[in-house]
Scaffold this active site. Sequence first.
Site, PDB file in Angstrom:
ATOM      1  N   HIS A 133       7.026  -9.113  11.178  1.00 26.28           N
ATOM      2  CA  HIS A 133       8.417  -8.706  10.985  1.00 26.28           C
ATOM      3  C   HIS A 133       9.319  -9.373  12.014  1.00 26.28           C
ATOM      4  O   HIS A 133       9.527  -8.821  13.101  1.00 26.28           O
ATOM      5  CB  HIS A 133       8.524  -7.183  11.096  1.00 26.28           C
TER       6      HIS A 133
ATOM      7  N   HIS B  56      13.148  -9.151   7.011  1.00 22.43           N
ATOM      8  CA  HIS B  56      12.577  -7.927   7.590  1.00 22.43           C
ATOM      9  C   HIS B  56      11.076  -8.058   7.844  1.00 22.43           C
ATOM     10  O   HIS B  56      10.614  -7.845   8.953  1.00 22.43           O
ATOM     11  CB  HIS B  56      12.838  -6.728   6.671  1.00 22.43           C
TER      12      HIS B  56
ATOM     13  N   GLU C 271       6.994  21.374  12.141  1.00 21.32           N
ATOM     14  CA  GLU C 271       5.594  21.042  12.383  1.00 21.32           C
ATOM     15  C   GLU C 271       5.388  19.562  12.673  1.00 21.32           C
ATOM     16  O   GLU C 271       4.623  19.182  13.558  1.00 21.32           O
ATOM     17  CB  GLU C 271       4.729  21.439  11.180  1.00 21.32           C
TER      18      GLU C 271
ATOM     19  N   HIS D 244       0.102  29.466   1.017  1.00 21.09           N
ATOM     20  CA  HIS D 244      -0.222  29.622   2.440  1.00 21.09           C
ATOM     21  C   HIS D 244      -1.727  29.572   2.724  1.00 21.09           C
ATOM     22  O   HIS D 244      -2.118  29.642   3.888  1.00 21.09           O
ATOM     23  CB  HIS D 244       0.355  30.956   2.955  1.00 21.09           C
TER      24      HIS D 244
END
Lengths: 729, 729
Positions: free
Chosen positions: B91, B328, B476, B539
């Site tokens: 890149h 890129h 999380e 859950h």
Amino acid sequence: MAAATSSLSHAFLSGSTTTHRSPHQPPHRLALTKKTRVAPSLSISRVGSHAAAIRAAAETLNKVDAGLVDKSVNTIRFLSIDAVEKANSGHPGLPMGCAPVGHVLYDEVMRYNPKNPYWFNRDRFVLSAGHGCMLQYALLHLAGYDSVKEEDLKAFRQWGSKTPGHPENFETPGVEVTTGPLGQGIANAVGLALAEKHLAARFNKPDNEIVDHYTYAILGDGCQMEGISNEACSLAAHWGLGKLIAFYDDNHISIDGDTEIAFTESVDTRFEGLGWHVIWVKNGNTGYDDIRAAIKEAKAVKDKPTLIKVTTTIGYGSPNKANSYSVHGSALGAKEVDATRKNLGWPYEPFHVPDDVKEHWSRHVPDGAALEAEWNAKFVDYEKKYKEEAVELKSLINGELPAGWEKALPTYTPDSPADATRNLSQQCLNALAKIIPGLLGGSADLASSNMTLLKMFGDFQKDAPEERNVRFGVREHSMGAICNGIALHCPGLIPYCATFFVFTDYMRAAMRLSALCEAGVIYVMTHDSIGLGEDGPTHQPIEHLSSFRAMPNILMLRPADGNETAGAYKVAVLNRKRPSVLALSRQKLPNLPGSSIAGVEKGGYVISDNSVGNKPDVILIGTGSELEIAAKAGDELRKDGKTVRVVSLVCWELFDEQSDAYKESVLPAAVSARVSIEAGSTFGWGKIVGSKGKAIGIDRFGASAPAGKIYREFGITAEAVIEAAKALC
Amino acid sequence: MAAATSSLSHAFLSGSTTTHRSPHQPPHRLALTKKTRVAPSLSISRVGSHAAAIRAAAETLNKVDAGLVDKSVNTIRFLSIDAVEKANSGHPGLPMGCAPVGHVLYDEVMRYNPKNPYWFNRDRFVLSAGHGCMLQYALLHLAGYDSVKEEDLKAFRQWGSKTPGHPENFETPGVEVTTGPLGQGIANAVGLALAEKHLAARFNKPDNEIVDHYTYAILGDGCQMEGISNEACSLAAHWGLGKLIAFYDDNHISIDGDTEIAFTESVDTRFEGLGWHVIWVKNGNTGYDDIRAAIKEAKAVKDKPTLIKVTTTIGYGSPNKANSYSVHGSALGAKEVDATRKNLGWPYEPFHVPDDVKEHWSRHVPDGAALEAEWNAKFVDYEKKYKEEAVELKSLINGELPAGWEKALPTYTPDSPADATRNLSQQCLNALAKIIPGLLGGSADLASSNMTLLKMFGDFQKDAPEERNVRFGVREHSMGAICNGIALHCPGLIPYCATFFVFTDYMRAAMRLSALCEAGVIYVMTHDSIGLGEDGPTHQPIEHLSSFRAMPNILMLRPADGNETAGAYKVAVLNRKRPSVLALSRQKLPNLPGSSIAGVEKGGYVISDNSVGNKPDVILIGTGSELEIAAKAGDELRKDGKTVRVVSLVCWELFDEQSDAYKESVLPAAVSARVSIEAGSTFGWGKIVGSKGKAIGIDRFGASAPAGKIYREFGITAEAVIEAAKALC
């Protein structure tokens, strides 16, 4: 009161009481499939006469006793309190705080038909803060949905009930999506709103806006903290989803206490930065008129989604627990329930709905039927004028695939040029997009690597919503959840989405929900092994095939060549109630003799065999890019006089579902000389190759180097297969 | 020019050329471990004399030929171009655009010692946009790091090189963390900055700021789109991480083209909403002074992290490819490389560093040594005055655990009260926190469910950074990545983090990076099965144990009781180069006879056996909460006269590492009658129970109901084990 008039009006229409499908029927067959269900007497003029009814109804509403609204709101609160109390498990805090918003939405604003939860043009509601599901169950109950009767409320969170611990669309008609894992719901809502905007752009006519509904969502502080919601909300604004209206339950409490301990950003400013229209309702506990006015304002803003921040008190009404984390996720306890009853002046027994409240809500059944009938009439009109479009729209509503669609899939012979399965995937996508009207999707900023562009369509954008190439940006997690929303909008929409296979790690929670909520999303996952080469171990999946094979209700497909890629798409399109993950190569692969679409449909099959009597000396098993290696090794071993069967195990889940006889015909129990090869973790292969067989794979992280070099260094070679096979036979 | 003076000054210090440790040594043993390495001649007065040198140096810098800076920047550009060209992979776009920021940081601002990349008090740099790694390799090369010599640049992206396709801390000393998966790096940087703020608060004295460094990061549009970065940046502002300075490479291009197609939010406004100080450098291509001024301003803002939005041109200098996605992620190609050389006036051969540039950068080796020596002297001073603190800080820097720390772990007997392993986990955490100075962590808004609070400490907050309970909020994904940053800040920091086991799906990408980058994070994952009950299938983890067992370099531990929980913590604390996942129950479990810490260390062991000669009739194998069920079934079968061995397979990875003899002593090959029981997917158990054995588990999603009911309905019972065992023996 004027705020809610425009949509309320519809809820007051009285009309046909046509019997509608049972909500327990699968959603694939809607009323529209049978023309006879379209009330033929309804017409534009009839709609005109409804206008007068609307005005009258609005006036009636203006006179509705404000006390009755309070009573209705408290009914919602106490149904929630009582159900949680009976289960001794659940989350009373949110329903108590959000009852006013819930009441205004379901009683005054939303257009739905309780007796047909799958009516196509209904407004969609998503409780992104899914733990507060008693709010939704209470509302569905009051509105007259058959899925939530009093006995269902009493069976909250019990085995086999329609009222599980978090909202589940597959259990409870009236629930649009499955929420609970925070942030998923708002992203689902973005998908639902995208679907509406897309279909409206494709099918609406100046004289007939046949697709026209809102998507509402409630999200809490937890949803706001999750990254997925920021991703989804950034896209919602980018796409100008003006008919998405989200309520942010700003109650300052999360499980660990005051949000001050971890969440002190300005959500308003962030959403303004994202490009949303933001409104703040300061008194969400009793400010009904403010809520109504906010919704009116939100509807007036057509080019932006709206966030209505509603400041509420969690556990409103509980004298000792309101505004504390203790009311978030536990039953109040008998004493505090009593105190709350006293505090809110609620003399009734548990689960009681006062007669005047019942009476007030009872209009939603006839009104909902009328709304649907009116829309059906509109559809009849549409059908007359726009025959072709009507046929297509019907197929989207019903999820019926065009006859012979699978013939569009390309087929290949061993003479076809070698190609990467990601390129072959693009051929399939483009072939299918021509014939399947609901196929749409895109990539997380890797369209040119994932090869997912549909060449005959432009980009779905704010000002080009009729197009079908969706540009998700680098937002894998919300991409998956948005696709869940699209898939659950109506059965004929078949969303696909794409990234590098390793980045399923970013979107796994959304993919698991696809599997759980029965959303047939197609996950186009390229760069599926160390074969991607130089990008190195951060980009090279190892354990991912195993990790999806272990997940329930999802198909993990790893095609080896052109025919298998076509087969994978056939399977993926047909499986509307379970998602498919297609693991595709970056590198070129030959088209193998013996590969077939039909083979893929069985999950595992023999691609070559020189044995007789179902007793080869050795069975070589491969998937995807390593099937070629297995085939090469087979050729060499046969030159040495061995009888060798080469098996493609392209989809373990489908193979597991075949008859024992078929499985025995592919992997006979008596043949313990088995060698598998797959450029991924060997975890799970033990069951296939058995204790005497050998699984060749990669149980470490990858490396940065040209692909061929890594394959050799890691021993993913025909030589390794031959050596292992020779040791076994 | 004044902008950069204050920090530049340090870079100009000349001084001791003390030999430092090889960067190839593992980071666990730092210079500080041997006092002799602390240059004894350095003293406060010497630091005083440096002040004059600083002023002189600053003046010198002001006279540095602006042309030389351009030349240095172009050197960075062409080293990147040439390496990508040689590899024909990589890149070039970001390094070409961000070379000015890179130059200013590494040549003028950052304080580091090239010959000791692990010097404790160095400034940290994180390339969150990891694909642009040639930028970092070029900078490390110019600065004199031994890890990136010219031959390493020429081996970019090749097998065994120090210059892999994305930055990897475990391959390249000088690289702090492993990036590439977008958004991870900025979250790691938040972790590094948290660690600095925490340690500074604990150890700094008014007369001696022994912990004092900045954390810099570069993130691109891709990082900005990812939800994880929004999560992490929300926390960074909440915690007031004023020494975190992030550059946003605002180049308007991502892989799929102009960011207009998917990313039109106002990043500035969003960051202001998050609580950051935001600066915009409009000309990032040549505006060196603006970059310098921005950094100066950022440093002056002490209570907020700063985002410096730097508008750059991707592929700056390439006449035909700059400002396009084509630059890129692909080599420019020989023709465009030539055109770029011409355009930027670069007459040199590939990989050439002009002499004056080399000369200019050469000061960083002696200056870096002086910086470290100066700090070492400061430490000697600190040690004299603050003996106790110095001992503790040293142990954190070196990662040495206090002698006998493991004795702090609680032990249990069958008479100890039954308890949930999540509670037993809290006992372990609190016992360990008393003796291990680097243990800190928290939960994603589930502290009271995950049981992770350290009772003797308060909350780590903006104004209480010396505390050790970290409140991550419902974030999380960034929680995991922040913990990776903490773990990699210095070897003695042992971060733990917690949520429900099923929500590892939200953070899996960060957890995989823990495993890959050798960050010994402890993942405390409670509610580890259907045993959580009423919250239901959203859950309840099913496939999660399997999915981590399949992942390389991570320990999946599922303790069954108190001793096993203590054992799991012993393993987790000792494994500083691989993360541990502890799956813990919500429900109470008895303390089983035969369970032990030592057993856990072996991964699998016999907890009871009434057979002789290593030949039981049947082996029952369980983990976690199902070990109790296996034990009960064993008791029943023994009553029926069977010889039964009960095995706890608490950690498959550790068991795999034992000797063949040990494994045979636990699971003898000759005994094919094996029954396993685990409340999760049976995927992977085939290898353990063999083709004749039986794996009892759950291969569907869970359900919402009380736990006992679900266990019975799903057949996770002693009766099922007994029945299966009887069928086998």
